[in-house]
Design a protein around this motif. Structure first.
Motif, PDB file in Angstrom:
ATOM      1  N   ILE A  85       0.866  -1.174   0.000  1.00  0.00           N
ATOM      2  CA  ILE A  85       0.000   0.000   0.000  1.00  0.00           C
ATOM      3  C   ILE A  85       0.909   1.232   0.000  1.00  0.00           C
ATOM      4  O   ILE A  85       1.586   1.503   0.989  1.00  0.00           O
ATOM      5  CB  ILE A  85      -0.929   0.025   1.226  1.00  0.00           C
ATOM      6  CG1 ILE A  85      -1.838  -1.205   1.216  1.00  0.00           C
ATOM      7  CG2 ILE A  85      -1.766   1.302   1.234  1.00  0.00           C
ATOM      8  CD1 ILE A  85      -2.795  -1.276   2.383  1.00  0.00           C
ATOM      9  N   PRO A  86       0.950   1.977  -1.100  1.00  0.00           N
ATOM     10  CA  PRO A  86       1.881   3.115  -1.197  1.00  0.00           C
ATOM     11  C   PRO A  86       1.583   4.187  -0.160  1.00  0.00           C
ATOM     12  O   PRO A  86       0.454   4.334   0.328  1.00  0.00           O
ATOM     13  CB  PRO A  86       1.651   3.638  -2.620  1.00  0.00           C
ATOM     14  CG  PRO A  86       0.993   2.507  -3.347  1.00  0.00           C
ATOM     15  CD  PRO A  86       0.187   1.782  -2.337  1.00  0.00           C
ATOM     16  N   ALA A  87       2.607   4.942   0.171  1.00  0.00           N
ATOM     17  CA  ALA A  87       2.428   6.070   1.098  1.00  0.00           C
ATOM     18  C   ALA A  87       1.622   7.170   0.408  1.00  0.00           C
ATOM     19  O   ALA A  87       1.773   7.421  -0.787  1.00  0.00           O
ATOM     20  CB  ALA A  87       3.792   6.606   1.522  1.00  0.00           C
ATOM     21  N   GLY A  88       0.776   7.832   1.180  1.00  0.00           N
ATOM     22  CA  GLY A  88       0.017   8.958   0.654  1.00  0.00           C
ATOM     23  C   GLY A  88      -1.330   8.615   0.076  1.00  0.00           C
ATOM     24  O   GLY A  88      -2.074   9.515  -0.330  1.00  0.00           O
ATOM     25  N   VAL A  89      -1.698   7.325   0.018  1.00  0.00           N
ATOM     26  CA  VAL A  89      -3.000   6.965  -0.528  1.00  0.00           C
ATOM     27  C   VAL A  89      -4.089   7.209   0.515  1.00  0.00           C
ATOM     28  O   VAL A  89      -3.822   7.267   1.715  1.00  0.00           O
ATOM     29  CB  VAL A  89      -3.035   5.486  -0.971  1.00  0.00           C
ATOM     30  CG1 VAL A  89      -1.954   5.194  -1.995  1.00  0.00           C
ATOM     31  CG2 VAL A  89      -2.904   4.554   0.228  1.00  0.00           C
ATOM     32  N   ASP A  90      -5.319   7.361   0.023  1.00  0.00           N
ATOM     33  CA  ASP A  90      -6.472   7.405   0.918  1.00  0.00           C
ATOM     34  C   ASP A  90      -6.819   5.952   1.243  1.00  0.00           C
ATOM     35  O   ASP A  90      -7.529   5.281   0.487  1.00  0.00           O
ATOM     36  CB  ASP A  90      -7.640   8.108   0.222  1.00  0.00           C
ATOM     37  CG  ASP A  90      -8.807   8.354   1.148  1.00  0.00           C
ATOM     38  OD1 ASP A  90      -8.959   7.598   2.123  1.00  0.00           O
ATOM     39  OD2 ASP A  90      -9.567   9.309   0.907  1.00  0.00           O
ATOM     40  N   LYS A  91      -6.306   5.459   2.359  1.00  0.00           N
ATOM     41  CA  LYS A  91      -6.281   4.028   2.618  1.00  0.00           C
ATOM     42  C   LYS A  91      -7.671   3.398   2.628  1.00  0.00           C
ATOM     43  O   LYS A  91      -7.871   2.301   2.072  1.00  0.00           O
ATOM     44  CB  LYS A  91      -5.571   3.746   3.948  1.00  0.00           C
ATOM     45  CG  LYS A  91      -5.302   2.264   4.178  1.00  0.00           C
ATOM     46  CD  LYS A  91      -4.445   2.037   5.403  1.00  0.00           C
ATOM     47  CE  LYS A  91      -4.176   0.547   5.608  1.00  0.00           C
ATOM     48  NZ  LYS A  91      -3.318   0.306   6.792  1.00  0.00           N
ATOM     49  N   GLY A  92      -8.639   4.068   3.261  1.00  0.00           N
ATOM     50  CA  GLY A  92      -9.975   3.489   3.333  1.00  0.00           C
ATOM     51  C   GLY A  92     -10.580   3.270   1.959  1.00  0.00           C
ATOM     52  O   GLY A  92     -11.082   2.187   1.641  1.00  0.00           O
ATOM     53  N   VAL A  93     -10.521   4.293   1.117  1.00  0.00           N
ATOM     54  CA  VAL A  93     -11.075   4.191  -0.243  1.00  0.00           C
ATOM     55  C   VAL A  93     -10.253   3.216  -1.074  1.00  0.00           C
ATOM     56  O   VAL A  93     -10.795   2.425  -1.854  1.00  0.00           O
ATOM     57  CB  VAL A  93     -11.105   5.584  -0.909  1.00  0.00           C
ATOM     58  CG1 VAL A  93     -11.680   5.496  -2.319  1.00  0.00           C
ATOM     59  CG2 VAL A  93     -11.918   6.551  -0.064  1.00  0.00           C
ATOM     60  N   TYR A  94      -8.942   3.262  -0.908  1.00  0.00           N
ATOM     61  CA  TYR A  94      -8.022   2.401  -1.651  1.00  0.00           C
ATOM     62  C   TYR A  94      -8.323   0.923  -1.387  1.00  0.00           C
ATOM     63  O   TYR A  94      -8.351   0.107  -2.317  1.00  0.00           O
ATOM     64  CB  TYR A  94      -6.589   2.747  -1.235  1.00  0.00           C
ATOM     65  CG  TYR A  94      -5.510   1.917  -1.882  1.00  0.00           C
ATOM     66  CD1 TYR A  94      -4.919   2.321  -3.077  1.00  0.00           C
ATOM     67  CD2 TYR A  94      -5.056   0.745  -1.275  1.00  0.00           C
ATOM     68  CE1 TYR A  94      -3.912   1.557  -3.659  1.00  0.00           C
ATOM     69  CE2 TYR A  94      -4.050  -0.015  -1.855  1.00  0.00           C
ATOM     70  CZ  TYR A  94      -3.483   0.396  -3.042  1.00  0.00           C
ATOM     71  OH  TYR A  94      -2.492  -0.353  -3.609  1.00  0.00           O
ATOM     72  N   VAL A  95      -8.562   0.582  -0.128  1.00  0.00           N
ATOM     73  CA  VAL A  95      -8.807  -0.809   0.241  1.00  0.00           C
ATOM     74  C   VAL A  95     -10.180  -1.277  -0.226  1.00  0.00           C
ATOM     75  O   VAL A  95     -10.358  -2.423  -0.662  1.00  0.00           O
ATOM     76  CB  VAL A  95      -8.657  -0.990   1.762  1.00  0.00           C
ATOM     77  CG1 VAL A  95      -9.168  -2.357   2.215  1.00  0.00           C
ATOM     78  CG2 VAL A  95      -7.207  -0.795   2.182  1.00  0.00           C
ATOM     79  N   TRP A  96     -11.173  -0.393  -0.158  1.00  0.00           N
ATOM     80  CA  TRP A  96     -12.537  -0.802  -0.468  1.00  0.00           C
ATOM     81  C   TRP A  96     -12.846  -0.857  -1.959  1.00  0.00           C
ATOM     82  O   TRP A  96     -13.816  -1.510  -2.369  1.00  0.00           O
ATOM     83  CB  TRP A  96     -13.532   0.130   0.227  1.00  0.00           C
ATOM     84  CG  TRP A  96     -13.847  -0.301   1.621  1.00  0.00           C
ATOM     85  CD1 TRP A  96     -13.271   0.144   2.780  1.00  0.00           C
ATOM     86  CD2 TRP A  96     -14.794  -1.302   2.006  1.00  0.00           C
ATOM     87  NE1 TRP A  96     -13.799  -0.503   3.858  1.00  0.00           N
ATOM     88  CE2 TRP A  96     -14.736  -1.402   3.415  1.00  0.00           C
ATOM     89  CE3 TRP A  96     -15.671  -2.116   1.309  1.00  0.00           C
ATOM     90  CZ2 TRP A  96     -15.539  -2.275   4.131  1.00  0.00           C
ATOM     91  CZ3 TRP A  96     -16.463  -3.005   2.021  1.00  0.00           C
ATOM     92  CH2 TRP A  96     -16.394  -3.082   3.412  1.00  0.00           C
ATOM     93  N   ALA A  97     -12.058  -0.212  -2.792  1.00  0.00           N
ATOM     94  CA  ALA A  97     -12.350  -0.180  -4.233  1.00  0.00           C
ATOM     95  C   ALA A  97     -12.441  -1.581  -4.848  1.00  0.00           C
ATOM     96  O   ALA A  97     -13.435  -1.891  -5.539  1.00  0.00           O
ATOM     97  CB  ALA A  97     -11.312   0.673  -4.965  1.00  0.00           C
ATOM     98  N   PRO A  98     -11.458  -2.475  -4.650  1.00  0.00           N
ATOM     99  CA  PRO A  98     -11.588  -3.821  -5.220  1.00  0.00           C
ATOM    100  C   PRO A  98     -12.767  -4.610  -4.656  1.00  0.00           C
ATOM    101  O   PRO A  98     -13.393  -5.405  -5.373  1.00  0.00           O
ATOM    102  CB  PRO A  98     -10.258  -4.496  -4.857  1.00  0.00           C
ATOM    103  CG  PRO A  98      -9.324  -3.388  -4.519  1.00  0.00           C
ATOM    104  CD  PRO A  98     -10.171  -2.306  -3.939  1.00  0.00           C
ATOM    105  N   ILE A  99     -13.073  -4.376  -3.371  1.00  0.00           N
ATOM    106  CA  ILE A  99     -14.183  -5.101  -2.741  1.00  0.00           C
ATOM    107  C   ILE A  99     -15.509  -4.679  -3.362  1.00  0.00           C
ATOM    108  O   ILE A  99     -16.376  -5.510  -3.668  1.00  0.00           O
ATOM    109  CB  ILE A  99     -14.186  -4.851  -1.225  1.00  0.00           C
ATOM    110  CG1 ILE A  99     -12.883  -5.360  -0.605  1.00  0.00           C
ATOM    111  CG2 ILE A  99     -15.399  -5.513  -0.568  1.00  0.00           C
ATOM    112  CD1 ILE A  99     -12.728  -5.025   0.860  1.00  0.00           C
TER     113      ILE A  99
END
Length: 350
Positions: A85-99
């Motif tokens: 998970i790259p630094a600076g990403v919006d982690k919540g949105v980043y993780v949920w997109a594939p789901i």
């Protein structure tokens, strides 16, 4: 067989809540297995046909005689590859997109009939949720993919990813409108938005009754799937890997896999709306007569899949301005013209 059906019918009448729960669990399990296994076979077919047509290394030369083993190798690679998970990403949105992308695919599959069983001279459709507006529901659920694409691109904190996401959104919106108009045209002729009733109403395939609508729907479907010549959101030579550039491992695998899930479901939808679905002569052989409708639908779906793969092998990529111009300036007016034709013909045969 009739006795079993009568027993099930009586149980459903006596215990409707328990029956609905059992059917829901069984339907969800079978649905997930069918869709995911089918998507794996579509991935194999895509690679196999492309490697043969382009004369390049792929499943035509590695992975065993038919290249099947390459699917397992890729699955092992994606499951065991480091999930970064790259630094600076919006982690919540980043993780949920594939789901969300994967969940949207299952929502589409729930309302699509996967054929029918021919028992006692009658067809029993194989569909988890037989809704009155299933045609519109399926199209609405397909649009969830555009939300997942935007979430993946926007959250990645990468200019190439956001560019691919914006391209994908522009492309999907431009073609989902004419696609929806084509669905309305089919519904007008069938006098129903229920996919099962649309199939049963096709004494003449709607591909022949409204050929313009069939062509428009096919082009819109290829565009919505993001395949050549409309794959601007993943143009490797322009924007690396588009909206999924910053994904790796199983998260990237989910985004990749759901594209082929939609490929499979879209091909089934074309067969149901325009190619008569499971209609065809009953095969006069024991056991095969019962699954004859499924065999006919499978044959039509394979032809649609093969045709879309050939388009990828034969055509070049268009620019994003050419894609949007085609959608808004040509496809939308022609789809409205086709709707007028459907209204006239549907009113005449009402």
């Amino acid at each position: 067989m009739d006795g079993i059906i009568d027993t099930i019918t009586q149980f459903a009448a006596q215990e409707p809540a328990i029956f609905a729960l059992i059917i829901g669990i069984i339907g969800a399990a079978v649905l997930s297995a069918v869709v995911n296994v089918g998507a794996m076979l579509v991935i194999w077919a895509d690679r196999k046909v492309m490697s043969d047509f382009c004369n390049r290394f792929g499943p035509n030369r590695v992975g065993g005689r038919w290249g099947i083993l390459q699917l397992g190798a890729d699955a092992i690679k994606l499951f065991t590859k480091e999930d970064v998970i790259p630094a600076g990403v919006d982690k919540g949105v980043y993780v949920w997109a594939p789901i969300i992308a994967s969940a949207g695919t299952m929502l589409v599959a729930a309302a699509i009939p996967f054929g029918a069983l021919h028992i006692g001279g009658k067809n029993y459709p194989l569909v988890v949720a037989n809704m009155d507006i299933s045609a519109f529901y399926v199209e609405a659920a397909l649009s969830i993919m555009s939300i997942a694409v935007f979430m993946a691109g926007y959250s990645s904190n990468n200019k190439y990813s956001i560019l691919g996401a914006f391209r994908g959104i522009a492309r999907m919106i431009a073609y989902e409108v004419p696609m929806g108009v084509c669905v309305i045209s089919v519904a007008v002729m069938a006098h129903s938005l229920n996919l099962v009733e649309i199939v049963e109403s096709q004494t003449v395939w709607y591909a022949f009754a409204q050929p313009l609508g069939f062509v428009i729907f096919m082009i819109a479907l290829v565009t919505d799937l993001g395949r050549v010549p409309f794959d601007q959101s993943e143009a490797e030579e322009e924007i690396i890997c588009g909206y999924s550039t910053e994904y790796s491992g199983i998260r990237w695998g989910l985004l990749y896999f759901q594209e082929y899930n939609n490929f499979l479901l879209g091909s089934i939808l074309v067969s149901l709306l325009f190619l008569g679905g499971w209609h065809g002569p009953i095969i006069p052989i024991p056991l095969l007569d019962m699954v004859s409708p499924m065999i006919w639908l499978l044959m039509k779906v394979i032809i649609v899949i093969w045709f879309i793969i050939l388009i990828r092998a034969a055509l070049f990529r268009l620019r994003i301005d050419q894609v949007t111009d085609l959608g808004w300036k040509w496809m939308l007016p022609l789809s409205i013209l086709n709707l007028g034709w459907a209204v006239i013909v549907g009113s005449y045969f009402a």
